[in-house]
Design a protein around this motif. Structure first.
Motif, mmCIF file in Angstrom:
data_model
loop_
_atom_site.group_PDB
_atom_site.id
_atom_site.type_symbol
_atom_site.label_atom_id
_atom_site.label_comp_id
_atom_site.label_asym_id
_atom_site.label_seq_id
_atom_site.Cartn_x
_atom_site.Cartn_y
_atom_site.Cartn_z
ATOM 1 N N TYR B 504 0.917 -1.205 -0.090
ATOM 2 C CA TYR B 504 0.034 -0.014 -0.013
ATOM 3 C C TYR B 504 0.957 1.385 -0.120
ATOM 4 O O TYR B 504 1.996 1.099 0.247
ATOM 5 N N ASP B 505 0.332 2.428 -0.478
ATOM 6 C CA ASP B 505 1.070 3.684 -0.290
ATOM 7 C C ASP B 505 -0.038 4.607 -0.138
ATOM 8 O O ASP B 505 -1.302 4.394 -0.401
ATOM 9 N N PHE B 506 0.414 5.849 -0.342
ATOM 10 C CA PHE B 506 -0.415 7.105 -0.233
ATOM 11 C C PHE B 506 0.132 8.042 -1.096
ATOM 12 O O PHE B 506 1.307 8.300 -1.073
ATOM 13 N N GLY B 507 -0.665 8.839 -2.046
ATOM 14 C CA GLY B 507 -0.198 9.975 -2.788
ATOM 15 C C GLY B 507 -0.037 11.181 -2.238
ATOM 16 O O GLY B 507 0.672 12.073 -2.976
ATOM 17 N N HIS B 508 -0.389 11.585 -1.112
ATOM 18 C CA HIS B 508 -0.261 12.686 -0.451
ATOM 19 C C HIS B 508 1.181 12.698 0.580
ATOM 20 O O HIS B 508 1.701 11.926 0.806
ATOM 21 N N GLY B 509 1.368 14.109 0.906
ATOM 22 C CA GLY B 509 2.404 14.342 2.077
ATOM 23 C C GLY B 509 2.051 13.529 3.236
ATOM 24 O O GLY B 509 0.952 13.329 3.495
ATOM 25 N N PRO B 524 8.121 26.045 6.722
ATOM 26 C CA PRO B 524 8.658 25.849 5.448
ATOM 27 C C PRO B 524 8.857 24.250 5.226
ATOM 28 O O PRO B 524 9.152 23.694 4.024
ATOM 29 N N ALA B 525 8.426 23.482 6.072
ATOM 30 C CA ALA B 525 8.847 22.157 6.185
ATOM 31 C C ALA B 525 7.723 20.972 6.008
ATOM 32 O O ALA B 525 6.729 21.589 6.309
ATOM 33 N N GLN B 526 8.088 20.173 5.184
ATOM 34 C CA GLN B 526 6.992 19.102 4.984
ATOM 35 C C GLN B 526 7.667 17.711 5.171
ATOM 36 O O GLN B 526 8.947 17.730 5.053
ATOM 37 N N ILE B 527 6.956 16.591 5.573
ATOM 38 C CA ILE B 527 7.441 15.234 5.360
ATOM 39 C C ILE B 527 6.795 14.747 4.222
ATOM 40 O O ILE B 527 5.493 14.786 4.090
ATOM 41 N N ARG B 528 7.632 14.237 3.220
ATOM 42 C CA ARG B 528 7.092 13.610 2.230
ATOM 43 C C ARG B 528 8.205 12.637 1.621
ATOM 44 O O ARG B 528 9.257 12.865 1.884
ATOM 45 N N LYS B 529 7.718 11.849 0.467
ATOM 46 C CA LYS B 529 8.555 10.870 -0.008
ATOM 47 C C LYS B 529 9.561 11.592 -1.423
ATOM 48 O O LYS B 529 10.339 11.040 -1.721
ATOM 49 N N ASP B 530 8.833 12.786 -1.495
ATOM 50 C CA ASP B 530 9.499 13.189 -3.137
ATOM 51 C C ASP B 530 10.131 14.534 -2.518
ATOM 52 O O ASP B 530 9.864 15.083 -1.483
ATOM 53 N N PRO B 541 13.956 20.995 17.365
ATOM 54 C CA PRO B 541 12.969 21.270 18.295
ATOM 55 C C PRO B 541 12.246 22.435 18.425
ATOM 56 O O PRO B 541 12.711 23.453 17.569
ATOM 57 N N ASP B 542 11.062 22.375 18.442
ATOM 58 C CA ASP B 542 10.163 23.334 18.532
ATOM 59 C C ASP B 542 9.313 23.502 17.279
ATOM 60 O O ASP B 542 8.443 24.289 16.946
ATOM 61 N N MET B 543 9.491 22.629 16.407
ATOM 62 C CA MET B 543 8.768 22.646 15.049
ATOM 63 C C MET B 543 7.479 21.937 15.213
ATOM 64 O O MET B 543 7.439 20.837 16.135
ATOM 65 N N VAL B 544 6.402 22.084 14.601
ATOM 66 C CA VAL B 544 4.883 21.606 14.591
ATOM 67 C C VAL B 544 4.703 20.972 13.139
ATOM 68 O O VAL B 544 4.885 21.688 12.421
ATOM 69 N N ILE B 545 4.323 19.680 13.464
ATOM 70 C CA ILE B 545 4.151 18.913 11.958
ATOM 71 C C ILE B 545 3.032 17.754 12.327
ATOM 72 O O ILE B 545 2.592 17.458 13.253
ATOM 73 N N THR B 546 2.140 17.585 11.038
ATOM 74 C CA THR B 546 1.102 16.648 11.453
ATOM 75 C C THR B 546 1.671 15.403 11.001
ATOM 76 O O THR B 546 2.799 15.250 10.248
ATOM 77 N N ASP B 547 1.070 14.344 11.484
ATOM 78 C CA ASP B 547 1.454 12.803 11.053
ATOM 79 C C ASP B 547 0.048 12.454 10.584
ATOM 80 O O ASP B 547 -0.832 11.844 11.124
#
Lengths: 638, 638
Positions: B504-509, B524-530, B541-547
């Motif tokens: 399985y995989d997903f196409g979004h970040g 400015p940051a994202q977690i993505r495979k591309d 530290p101190d950055m906020v990101i979704t999972d």
């Protein structure tokens, strides 16, 4: 082999940093001094001779990189000018000499060694990467406030580096390319240019003959819309691959010094020492490869000026090449991504089968060795066991030599990533702790590279834990199922996650490409956590890569487990095409240190399946009953 | 919120591709037609009016991007010119009109919707990214073999895009920037420029007052050796953050239309509709912020020409700004990496505490909602339950509205990543399968973004398996321990490995930054495979990101599980400083679909610890005994 690294005798790199063990440091420093050092007054004389030559030419400074005209990772003896000049024997670094000062930059792997070797010489050690260490440009500014000509020998500097120097040096300096090599006269007993004969890589192993490779290369170039009509190859591995020829000019790497000029009609001109190719002249003629002396490259390129056709060159092409078109280099030379590198990374079926067969022979040698090591008959020191292993490998069919200097590192030496034993450091093996053994061979049908960490007796809990975590990392990558065309940077976590969770990490790359009877470090792709062009290369089926996570605890021990993997085509899914890895290396992974409770069900399953395959493939190839018994025991399920 | 995406009413994106369900397609197409479509003859009249204007100006082609002068992700109504012209209501795409042809490019999310909306209009749909779809430049070449002026309105095109067009267009074309907006006259009832009043973000939530932010900004600029004396901010989120002001010009995003010119003496000039800032004039004066009308930006920048000081601008600055220095733009404007973006991503302690408190209130609303959903009292359709949830959130202190349009997607709708229910598509909830609910709110003290996938009754084995794998992915990232300064690209595998292993995989970040009472998508940051600039940003530290990993099975169902994470400082190790994530979101993750056998011991441990924390934090905030009972049951250990 862990990382693009040092060539012997770059011994003891990082010893100080990693160890913090003053006694061992002193022992090592003393050993280094005895073994390698050139007398200080001789170094001073050499620097003075260079300054005399600089004065004649009115140069304010002279840059001496560690390089040959082909930017090889390892240098032929002829090109070790920087080492001759400074006395520093490390395989990486740049020296700069002015009329009143001299400095040698090198990275952290070599600081201790360089400190020792440069003592009492005119050279100041510049710890590249250390806090506050000036770069070459800043140092030049501080040493030569009045400016002047900063000279270098064109063929040993990549054009891209020269452009960076030009941009960074203030106006009072002029970057002066000189195409006379001062070491031709200053270095009296300079070794000659390498002239070892080249041999043909048999087609049954290469898989693809030269004319077909030529067609594929030009097809790749033209399908990108490029309109170059000639391509200059200067990378020795690419030349050897293209021509299915192998040489012996550089230790461990079966390449030969040459340039290759490809023409759009699928012919080519090889520039090399004519003596090298005497034995293959018919072979070359039949494949429309003209041969000319190495030195002719500049004249032939210059003659191409008469036509309008630009010449495609790689980014690492040296300044000597560019200098033939002093004012119009940008028109005549077009930078292209090497089409050869992109084809070379995809192993054809014959190369894949060759790898599998070579791995069987290498595995047999490893099994025979490991049994002797267990029985205490493989030797009593790091060097002795390395020699035993080499002798066993040499019995294998198609064996051509080692693919790099064996890293045989007992106990605390295992924590030194680049350790290679010498008579002065050779440690006696004791019946406890780990022996880290990273070794490989060149076979006609494939190149091997394997690391095993072997318990010689009782282990501490920390040793067992670290070993198990490294094994989890290794399996994490080897068992990965991943979308086609993913980058090495996006894959890297697979081998590190288990280590990170426990607060461990390793400073080297996770995996490098590997040649088919070619260089053990082959581009273009790497698996690493840091950003560089090689980690942005995409993984596709038919690429070969190592899987070598490790943990190094300074002063204690090191663990690394390395196999070679082949990226294979896997099933279509609703989410695109996915790939898997086939493990090519065949050799038991020691299960005695494994803390089974730390492994998941899937990890245990992978390990048992791998061992079943190792047994299935190697057992029929063993003749000695004791070896068979050892393999059966070593591959038992856990 | 899954990815940088569409604004309502961009409904049904990807429906055709993902579904392959003709019946549903027809239903959706009919619904779309009723709801959104402008009469075709009106679109033709608008195109004709644009062509008349083009003829007057002798333009061969006119480019209309989907953009405002601030390159906002979502547009104020005033700037929806492309939508007005073509009738296509999707939130991404570019229209190009010549005297005899017209085309609308848009990406795969919008192909079905655009097909329907563009039917019988002068616009040809160009499926951006589809095999064989020409780019704008190639299309222009084919439509206008004789060449001509290709015009655009300067303020709606980033300078970098214009440079690319210039480079790609052949010589017969001239890229003509026009700083008159034709839609000012052609679009008779064009909505006015937004003029909603701005408010002060209280210091107790912002944490840092404006003068200190100014000092930090200039310190960051100067420590990089930059010599700019003015910095032009045009990103609305950066302006709102810098001034601790919030607006209401764009749905869901509390920003306001403005430019901000920062001066090296830590003063600044704000260019905005003066009516907006009437209520905060004392606040601004006390902080040395001068205010001028929005339109004055060009004149003020032009006056700065008299001095030598260059102006720092971000890469996304629009061509209208550059046009004031027609020939010397490269001298006057220096591209800099925005110092604001780099400071904004690091949440100060007050912002972190605000997030924690906002998450508690959001969690209470979610718990109250989920209990009602379980009891069948939350509503009977996708839209009804979304409204119930919104009403419960609105009861929370500091609530300011939603942070994006709620994605309430039942059954097969859950497989449409950008689905948002409308009256025409609103599905009735049945007592089986999954409801995917992706929602969030703006609170004065923080912005929330949470996805839960809720079983409404019996599930298939496939639904349970996919749910469990997505949960494994979510935990894989949330529980990661990682070296400081690792890139998002190198982290991404943590959330995907479990999915990849099962094909399985997903196409979004995997994750995006999030503002503190600001935009739910924050750089400015994202977690993505591309690979993109955002995935090369390093985590500290101190950055906020979704999972938010997910799996989407076309025509069947979708699963996504999303929390917001804070990157925290963790222990020093012998291998450098390591970080962990603290999960900020507080809401049970449904355990009913979990196949426990697929979870590792560590994953079960993470889930139970998370639920213990959710219970500990939320239980004291609940007043209704039924809610308390529900929470206790939902957070029981598995």
């Amino acid at each position: 082999m862990p990382i693009y690294a040092d060539t012997p005798p770059a011994v003891g790199a990082n010893l100080g940093i990693l160890f913090g063990n003053r006694k061992l440091l002193r022992k090592f420093a003393a050993a280094t001094r005895q073994t390698f050092m050139t007398e200080h007054h001789i170094i001073s004389q050499r620097v003075q001779a260079l300054r005399d030559w600089m004065e004649e030419n009115d140069y304010a400074a002279y840059i001496v990189p560690t390089a040959d005209p082909h930017l090889s990772e390892y240098l032929p003896e002829h090109w070790k000018c920087r080492e001759w000049l400074t006395g520093f024997t490390g395989s990486a670094g740049t020296a700069v000499v002015t009329m009143h000062s001299a400095a040698q930059w090198t990275d952290s792997r070599y600081w201790l060694q360089a400190e020792t070797e440069l003592e009492n010489t005119p050279f100041t050690l510049m710890k590249d990467g250390a806090e506050g260490c000036p770069g070459i440009v800043d140092w030049l500014k501080s040493q030569l406030p009045e400016g002047g000509d900063v000279a270098f020998y064109g063929p040993t500097l990549p054009r891209t580096d020269a452009l960076i120097y030009s941009r960074l040096l203030p106006d009072i300096f002029r970057l002066a390319q000189d195409d006379e090599d001062p070491f031709d006269t200053l270095w009296e007993d300079r070794p000659p240019m390498p002239s070892a004969p080249v041999t043909v890589q048999p087609l049954e192993y290469a898989g693809t003959d030269v004319p077909e490779k030529m067609e594929r290369i030009w097809h790749a170039v033209q399908s990108e819309g490029s309109y170059v009509e000639h391509i200059l190859l200067s990378d020795l591995s690419e030349i050897a691959w293209t021509l299915n020829l192998r040489g012996a000019d550089i230790a461990y790497n079966p390449v030969f010094t040459a340039y290759l000029l490809l023409h759009t009609d699928c012919t080519a001109t090889l520039f090399t020492d004519l003596r090298k190719v005497e034995g293959v002249s018919d072979y070359l003629r039949e494949r429309s490869i003209a041969v000319r002396p190495y030195e002719d490259i500049l004249g032939v390129l210059k003659n191409l000026t008469d036509t309008d056709a630009p010449i495609g060159v790689g980014l690492s092409t040296n300044c000597g090449i560019y200098s033939i078109f002093p004012n119009i280099a940008e028109e005549k030379f077009i930078n292209i991504t090497s089409p050869v590198s992109r084809l070379q990374k995809l192993k054809v079926p014959e190369e894949q089968d060759g790898f599998r067969r070579a791995m069987e022979r290498d595995g047999v040698a490893m099994v025979r060795f490991l049994r002797r090591l267990d029985e205490g008959t493989a030797g009593g020191t790091e060097m002795e066991v390395a020699q035993t292993l080499e002798a066993l490998r040499a019995e294998g069919r198609n064996y051509c030599g080692l693919s790099f200097g064996t890293i045989s590192a007992y106990g605390p030496h295992g924590a030194i990533v680049h350790y290679e034993p010498t008579p002065a450091t050779d440690a006696r093996l004791e019946p406890r702790g780990f022996l880290l053994l990273d070794s490989g061979a060149q076979y006609l049908d494939g190149t091997t590279d394997i690391t095993r960490t072997i318990p010689l007796g009782p282990l501490t809990e920390e040793e067992k834990t670290v070993y198990t975590l490294v094994l989890k990392g290794h399996i994490g990558l080897a068992s990965l199922h991943f979308p086609n065309k993913i980058t090495g940077l996006a894959l890297d976590l697979a081998a590190r996650r288990a280590l990170w969770q426990a607060g461990y990490d390793f400073g080297h790359g996770t995996g490098h490409g590997i040649g088919s009877h070619l260089c053990v470090h082959e581009g273009p792709a790497q698996i690493r956590k840091d950003l560089r062009p090689s980690t942005l290369e995409r993984f596709v089926p038919d690429m070969v890569i190592t899987d070598e996570p490790g943990v190094y605890l300074a002063g204690k021990f090191g663990v690394r487990i390395e196999n070679v993997l082949l990226c294979t085509r896997a099933e279509e899914t609703p989410h695109g095409r996915f790939c898997r890895f086939e493990t090519l290396t065949l050799c038991p992974i020691d299960t005695r240190p494994v803390l089974t409770a730390l492994l998941t069900h899937e990890e245990v399953g992978w390990l048992n399946a791998y061992h079943a395959e190792v047994r299935r493939r190697l057992l029929p190839l063993l003749t000695d009953e004791a070896d068979k018994r050892w393999l059966n025991a070593a591959t038992e399920s856990i």
